[in-house]
Write an enzyme that holds these catalytic residues in place. Structure first.
Site, PDB file in Angstrom:
ATOM      1  N   TYR A  69     -73.990   9.947  14.872  1.00 37.07           N
ATOM      2  CA  TYR A  69     -74.831   9.469  15.857  1.00 37.07           C
ATOM      3  C   TYR A  69     -76.055   8.077  15.056  1.00 37.07           C
ATOM      4  CZ  TYR A  69     -77.834   8.932  19.910  1.00 37.07           C
ATOM      5  OH  TYR A  69     -78.653   8.524  21.090  1.00 37.07           O
ATOM      6  N   GLU A 115     -76.163   6.919  11.980  1.00 41.46           N
ATOM      7  CA  GLU A 115     -75.450   5.562  11.439  1.00 41.46           C
ATOM      8  C   GLU A 115     -74.559   4.704  12.419  1.00 41.46           C
ATOM      9  OE1 GLU A 115     -76.562   4.857   8.739  1.00 41.46           O
ATOM     10  OE2 GLU A 115     -76.566   6.448   7.200  1.00 41.46           O
ATOM     11  N   VAL A 162     -84.737  20.639  26.209  1.00 41.14           N
ATOM     12  CA  VAL A 162     -85.619  20.761  27.537  1.00 41.14           C
ATOM     13  C   VAL A 162     -84.724  21.341  28.603  1.00 41.14           C
ATOM     14  CG1 VAL A 162     -86.569  19.367  29.294  1.00 41.14           C
ATOM     15  CG2 VAL A 162     -87.347  18.735  27.105  1.00 41.14           C
ATOM     16  N   THR A 170     -91.469  19.170  15.692  1.00 42.81           N
ATOM     17  CA  THR A 170     -92.003  18.427  16.657  1.00 42.81           C
ATOM     18  C   THR A 170     -91.250  17.537  17.253  1.00 42.81           C
ATOM     19  OG1 THR A 170     -93.224  16.780  15.407  1.00 42.81           O
ATOM     20  CG2 THR A 170     -94.358  19.110  15.914  1.00 42.81           C
TER      21      THR A 170
HETATM   22  N1  UDP Z   1     -83.772  22.975  19.917  1.00 41.86           N
HETATM   23  C1  UDP Z   1     -84.275  24.314  20.209  1.00 41.86           C
HETATM   24  N2  UDP Z   1     -83.645  25.211  21.141  1.00 41.86           N
HETATM   25  C2  UDP Z   1     -82.515  24.760  21.893  1.00 41.86           C
HETATM   26  C3  UDP Z   1     -82.099  23.316  21.666  1.00 41.86           C
HETATM   27  C4  UDP Z   1     -82.744  22.506  20.710  1.00 41.86           C
HETATM   28  O1  UDP Z   1     -85.001  25.010  19.615  1.00 41.86           O
HETATM   29  O2  UDP Z   1     -81.915  25.373  22.728  1.00 41.86           O
HETATM   30  C5  UDP Z   1     -84.472  22.300  18.818  1.00 41.86           C
HETATM   31  C6  UDP Z   1     -83.591  21.327  18.173  1.00 41.86           C
HETATM   32  O3  UDP Z   1     -83.499  22.137  16.933  1.00 41.86           O
HETATM   33  C7  UDP Z   1     -84.720  20.314  17.869  1.00 41.86           C
HETATM   34  C8  UDP Z   1     -85.220  20.168  18.956  1.00 41.86           C
HETATM   35  O4  UDP Z   1     -85.149  21.401  19.778  1.00 41.86           O
HETATM   36  O5  UDP Z   1     -85.622  20.743  16.987  1.00 41.86           O
HETATM   37  C9  UDP Z   1     -84.809  18.963  19.933  1.00 41.86           C
HETATM   38  O6  UDP Z   1     -83.468  19.002  20.086  1.00 41.86           O
HETATM   39  P1  UDP Z   1     -82.531  18.167  21.150  1.00 41.86           P
HETATM   40  O7  UDP Z   1     -81.217  18.711  20.757  1.00 41.86           O
HETATM   41  O8  UDP Z   1     -83.080  18.252  22.366  1.00 41.86           O
HETATM   42  O9  UDP Z   1     -82.743  16.714  20.423  1.00 41.86           O
HETATM   43  P2  UDP Z   1     -82.944  16.002  19.128  1.00 41.86           P
HETATM   44  O10 UDP Z   1     -84.428  15.505  19.024  1.00 41.86           O
HETATM   45  O11 UDP Z   1     -82.751  17.191  18.042  1.00 41.86           O
HETATM   46  O12 UDP Z   1     -81.833  15.016  19.211  1.00 41.86           O
END
Ligand code: UDP
Length: 314
Positions: free
Chosen positions: A144, A146, A187, A209
């Site tokens: 994703y 790269e 989310v 975060t």
């Molecule tokens: N995450 C989490 N629980 C979940 C899914 C994701 O704690 O059920 C965490 C994930 O490890 C990351 C953050 O939430 O640190 C955002 O993840 P997401 O997949 O929404 O997007 P990213 O920003 O990682 O592409």
């Protein structure tokens, strides 16, 4: 105007199409192979006279008279883009190439959807556009990250070499209606788990975060970038909400707004998961006529919970 939206049945693409069809003078062509996009996201648009759905892969050549192209096509949640990493890279790179060729032929402006992932696991905080990123080229997120970085460089090369009109935006974590309940993003996962009374899956210690932007704010920024920014402002420009939250804070908010009694469970942190991410949006504010997010996390979560309640039938 004829406007092409690739990935138009996806989360962002469908929200963009819904905004664009409101101008009856424009005809919107929504291209999607439904790999991660979903027909239900555009169900209410299909009968409109100024909307056409084309079930096609962005990598396939397309001959269409267009004035504007929004290139949103690409699997975007980590589980979705890691399912077939080679499809992800090819969609980013061959997809944007195909759209750049179309822009070159038609004279259309191409607005490319890039991502905060180009910054990788950033050492600069908040992330400004001039920061070049800290990206693992061979990890599980590389397809994703790269792929999107290569797509950006192709946009700028087509501009320099052939004069193609381009605009590049870098999108930070976005949420809202039309998210795929199964795409595994934080989310959607947290809200669905809370609504079903299941455990909330926090990856790692939950202290990483993200800045979360409500989709309507993003769509406004995208529209301004395409339609009212200076012709010589190509970007890349960050579009995100600078509010920064840990995953634990997000979980608490979801529990509060759903009234759920779900418990938190801690699961292993996926590889290369960025530690901190926060959008610096000074450039967007300056170039997009004072654009800034209007919907903060609590209000956006309420709207998104209402959407997911309908989907999970509560
Ligand atoms: N995450 C989490 N629980 C979940 C899914 C994701 O704690 O059920 C965490 C994930 O490890 C990351 C953050 O939430 O640190 C955002 O993840 P997401 O997949 O929404 O997007 P990213 O920003 O990682 O592409």
């Amino acid at each position: 105007m004829n406007i092409l939206v690739t990935g138009g049945a996806g989360f962002l693409g469908s929200n963009l199409c819904a905004r664009l069809v409101q101008n009856n003078n424009d005809h919107i062509y929504c291209l999607d192979n439904l790999y991660t996009g979903r027909k239900e996201n555009i169900e209410n648009l299909l009968s409109l006279p100024n909307f056409t759905f084309l079930q096609q892969d962005v990598m396939e050549p397309i001959d269409l008279e267009v004035d504007q192209i929004y290139n949103a096509a690409c699997p975007a949640s980590p589980p979705a883009y890691q399912k077939s990493p080679t499809i992800t890279t090819k969609t980013s790179v061959l997809g944007v190439l195909n759209m750049l060729e179309l822009a070159k032929k038609t004279g259309a402006t191409l607005l490319h959807f890039s991502t905060s992932e180009v910054y990788g696991d950033p050492e600069v905080h908040p992330q400004v556009e001039s920061y070049r990123g800290y990206v693992n080229p061979i990890g599980i997120r590389s397809c994703y990250d790269e792929g999107k970085r290569c797509a950006e460089s192709l946009c700028f090369d087509y501009n320099r070499e052939f004069g193609v009109k381009i605009k590049v935006i870098r999108i930070f974590n976005t949420y809202g209606p039309n998210m795929d309940p199964d795409d595994g993003r934080v989310v959607s996962n947290f809200i669905i788990q809370a609504l079903k009374g299941e455990d909330i899956t926090v990856y790692g210690d939950g202290k990483q975060t993200r800045s979360f932007q409500y989709v309507d704010d993003l769509i406004e920024g995208i529209w301004r970038m395409m339609n009212v920014s200076r012709a010589d402002f190509l970007g890349p420009v960050n579009l995100g909400n600078p509010g920064e939250f840990t995953m634990l804070e997000l979980a608490e908010k979801v529990l509060k707004h759903t009234g759920s009694r779900s418990k938190l469970v801690f699961c292993p942190l996926p590889g290369d998961d960025p530690t901190r991410r926060k959008a610096d949006i000074s450039l967007a504010k300056k170039e997009l006529h004072g654009w800034e997010p209007k919907i903060q996390l609590d209000e956006g979560l309420e709207k998104t919970i209402a959407y997911f309640k309908k989907i999970v039938g509560e």
